[in-house]
Scaffold this motif. Structure first.
Motif, short mmCIF file in Angstrom:
data_model
loop_
_atom_site.label_atom_id
_atom_site.label_comp_id
_atom_site.label_asym_id
_atom_site.label_seq_id
_atom_site.Cartn_x
_atom_site.Cartn_y
_atom_site.Cartn_z
N UNK A 86 17.22 -16.94 7.18
CA UNK A 86 16.65 -17.61 5.90
C UNK A 86 15.32 -17.65 5.75
N UNK A 87 14.71 -18.19 6.84
CA UNK A 87 13.21 -18.28 6.91
C UNK A 87 12.50 -18.33 8.26
N UNK A 88 11.41 -18.07 8.40
CA UNK A 88 10.63 -18.03 9.67
C UNK A 88 9.46 -18.88 9.66
N UNK A 89 9.08 -19.63 10.33
CA UNK A 89 7.87 -20.33 10.42
C UNK A 89 7.24 -20.32 11.64
N UNK A 90 5.75 -19.69 11.75
CA UNK A 90 4.95 -19.52 13.14
C UNK A 90 4.07 -20.50 13.07
N UNK A 91 4.19 -21.33 14.04
CA UNK A 91 2.92 -22.32 14.57
C UNK A 91 1.54 -21.54 15.19
N UNK A 92 0.63 -22.28 14.61
CA UNK A 92 -0.83 -21.85 15.33
C UNK A 92 -0.87 -21.46 16.62
#
Length: 551
Positions: A86-92
């Motif tokens: 559904x979605x992908x979040x990539x952190x710093x």
């Protein structure tokens, strides 16, 4: 759909979204609202989300989908289960949080969503599941016919004021929203609700017993901007077409504003103008009035900029694509709503068709429903529904402070500009929610039985305490006095940090079934990731939840 204010026929609370628009804007030029001041960029926290280009975001999603079968095996899913990204979040720091929907034997699993947390090294660090139960259904053959499920759904819709006599269809699903997963039908009933708001009632029915398991509205409402009614004269980004201008913002995903001319269906007519000056600063009952359109365009602009500047999020779906807005909906429609199916916001003109529901915090509130829908997907019922509404209030408040508009200063009041109550009072108060006469200040075992606009009070109160702390204080000319359930004195960590914690929790730790207890866990995980488990911020999150009786 969720109305923003309380009505006699349905005890729901709706909120308006107002957008002020007014200055000349040359087509093709990216102009920032003159009232907004963008703070100096700070060094991003290691666990804060990275700002990804649309192409990079798409690439991450495609890669995760390719690896989905392997991921399903690694996290222990059964042979009949598959993952859909559904979605992908990539952190710093390189950590990746991948949000999945799940299927079982080819059927959608409602409440089966999960988030897999992966370190930069590729090692799986944990999984957050909406339902920890094993998905295992003995039979995929329903005893109940689809027609009976549809009949039950129509009956449920009629009890809520819908005049629709037929359902828009029933589909087989696995219901895992609560308890042991079972084979079920999801039936959707359209039409209109009792106040003219579009209806999109989802009813979940046990396919073996016929028992209604769950229901929720798919339409999320509220009420809701050149020379605007609420925000003064502002700059808008428009598009030149020949010798005229269109109310389309190509710099923010192509967001456009349309005129429904008091109709309740269709997309409407795109607003155009000869001199690029939109509205008069006053409301009019005319269906050609541009003031409401100016407010709506300004609200969309500020909301886009808030999410981009604060979280690095590019649009509601984080894919660089803008939604669209519709104004002059219906006749004297005293509400506004977000509809994920059209990816659009819609605003009524209020009493007498000259009180448009287009205030700045309403715009932020409405579009934030879209963000929630495209991240955690918090079910719009019970405690998760209260958290859904509170999320929109929290980020709507964030938009109002971010805009830094002299005509509509930031505050912890919701819908204070639109005066739906008729006595100058706001719809909701975050420092002491019960001041509205219906919202809950603190959690109790009965909170989940309240309308979601009232159960949201617990999370709104938590956010205020986390941001500003308890006791009496004055902010931007507004007096607050926030109490605590346990009599404790809470010290706030500031609104900026509180927003970061809530956003990270929403996008990486909350799921569709998150309740207040698991919201506490999710925000503590977010605070730990952002600031450390021994930090003052982590301790403040724990203290603020205890202060609203969530332990």
């Amino acid at each position: 759909m969720s109305p923003l204010y309380a009505r006699h026929k349905r005890t729901t609370l709706a909120i308006a979204t107002a957008v002020a628009a007014g200055a000349l804007v040359s087509a093709g030029l990216a102009t920032t609202a003159s009232a907004a001041q963008t703070p100096a960029a700070a060094k991003p926290l290691a666990a804060a989300p990275s700002a990804l280009s649309a192409a990079a975001h798409t690439s991450l999603i495609e890669r995760a989908q390719t690896d989905a079968p392997q991921t399903a095996r690694q996290i222990g899913l059964g042979a009949k289960e598959k993952l859909v990204v559904k979605d992908v979040v990539k952190d710093v720091d390189g950590t990746v949080h991948t949000r999945y929907e799940r299927t079982y034997a080819g059927l959608p699993v409602l409440g089966g969503d999960l988030v897999v947390h992966t370190a930069k090294s590729g090692r799986t660090e944990g999984v957050t599941k909406a339902n920890k139960a094993t998905i295992k259904v003995a039979s995929l053959t329903p005893r109940l016919t689809p027609a009976k499920a549809e009949k039950q759904a129509v009956s449920a819709a009629k009890s809520l004021g819908s005049a629709k006599s037929t359902a828009d269809g029933a589909r087989k699903v696995i219901w895992a929203g609560s308890g042991t997963p079972v084979l079920a039908y999801e039936t959707v009933v359209g039409g209109l609700q009792d106040d003219g708001t579009p209806n999109q009632l989802h009813v979940i029915t046990d396919a073996a017993t016929g028992k209604k398991l769950f229901e929720y509205q798919g339409i999320e409402n509220a009420t809701g901007t050149g020379k605007t009614l609420y925000s003064g004269s502002v700059s808008l980004t428009t598009t030149q077409s020949g010798s005229s201008y269109q109310l389309t913002d190509a710099t923010r995903g192509g967001h456009s504003t349309y005129n429904l001319k008091h109709r309740t269906g269709g997309k409407g007519t795109l607003f155009t103008d000869a001199d690029n000056i939109w509205g008069t600063g006053t409301a009019s009952s005319s269906s050609t009035d541009q003031t409401a359109a100016a407010d709506a365009a300004y609200g969309a602009q500020e909301t886009w900029d808030f999410y981009k500047s604060t979280f690095g999020r590019s649009g509601i779906k984080n894919n660089g694509v803008g939604a669209y807005s519709r104004v002059h909906y219906g006749n004297q429609y005293v509400n506004a709503f977000w509809d994920d199916s059209c990816f659009c916001m819609t605003y009524g003109d209020g009493s007498g068709n000259n009180h448009p529901l287009t205030a700045l915090d309403v715009a932020g509130h409405e579009m934030s429903h879209g963000v929630t829908s495209n991240t955690a997907g918090l079910n719009y019922s019970g405690e998760s529904g209260g958290l859904n509404e509170a999320t929109s209030d929290i980020f709507g408040t964030g938009v109002e402070f971010f805009a830094n508009n002299a005509s509509d200063k930031g505050d912890y009041l919701i819908g204070e500009k639109i005066d739906i109550n008729g006595d100058g009072t706001p719809l909701r108060y975050m420092d002491k929610p019960s001041k509205d006469g219906g919202s809950a200040d603190y959690w109790s075992s009965s909170v989940g039985n309240l309308d979601v606009h009232y159960s949201s009070g617990v999370a709104n109160h938590f956010f205020y305490l986390l941001s500003e702390g308890s006791g009496a204080k004055t902010i931007n000319g507004v007096s607050y006095n926030s109490p605590t359930y346990n009599g404790s004195a809470v010290t706030g960590i500031g609104r900026d940090k509180a927003l970061q914690i809530w956003y990270k929790a929403l996008t990486t730790y909350f799921t569709s079934t998150t309740n207040y207890k698991s919201a506490r866990t999710g925000t503590l995980s977010a605070a730990s990731a952002l600031y450390g488990s021994s930090s003052a911020e982590y301790k403040a999150v724990a203290a603020a939840w205890s202060a609203v009786n969530v332990n």
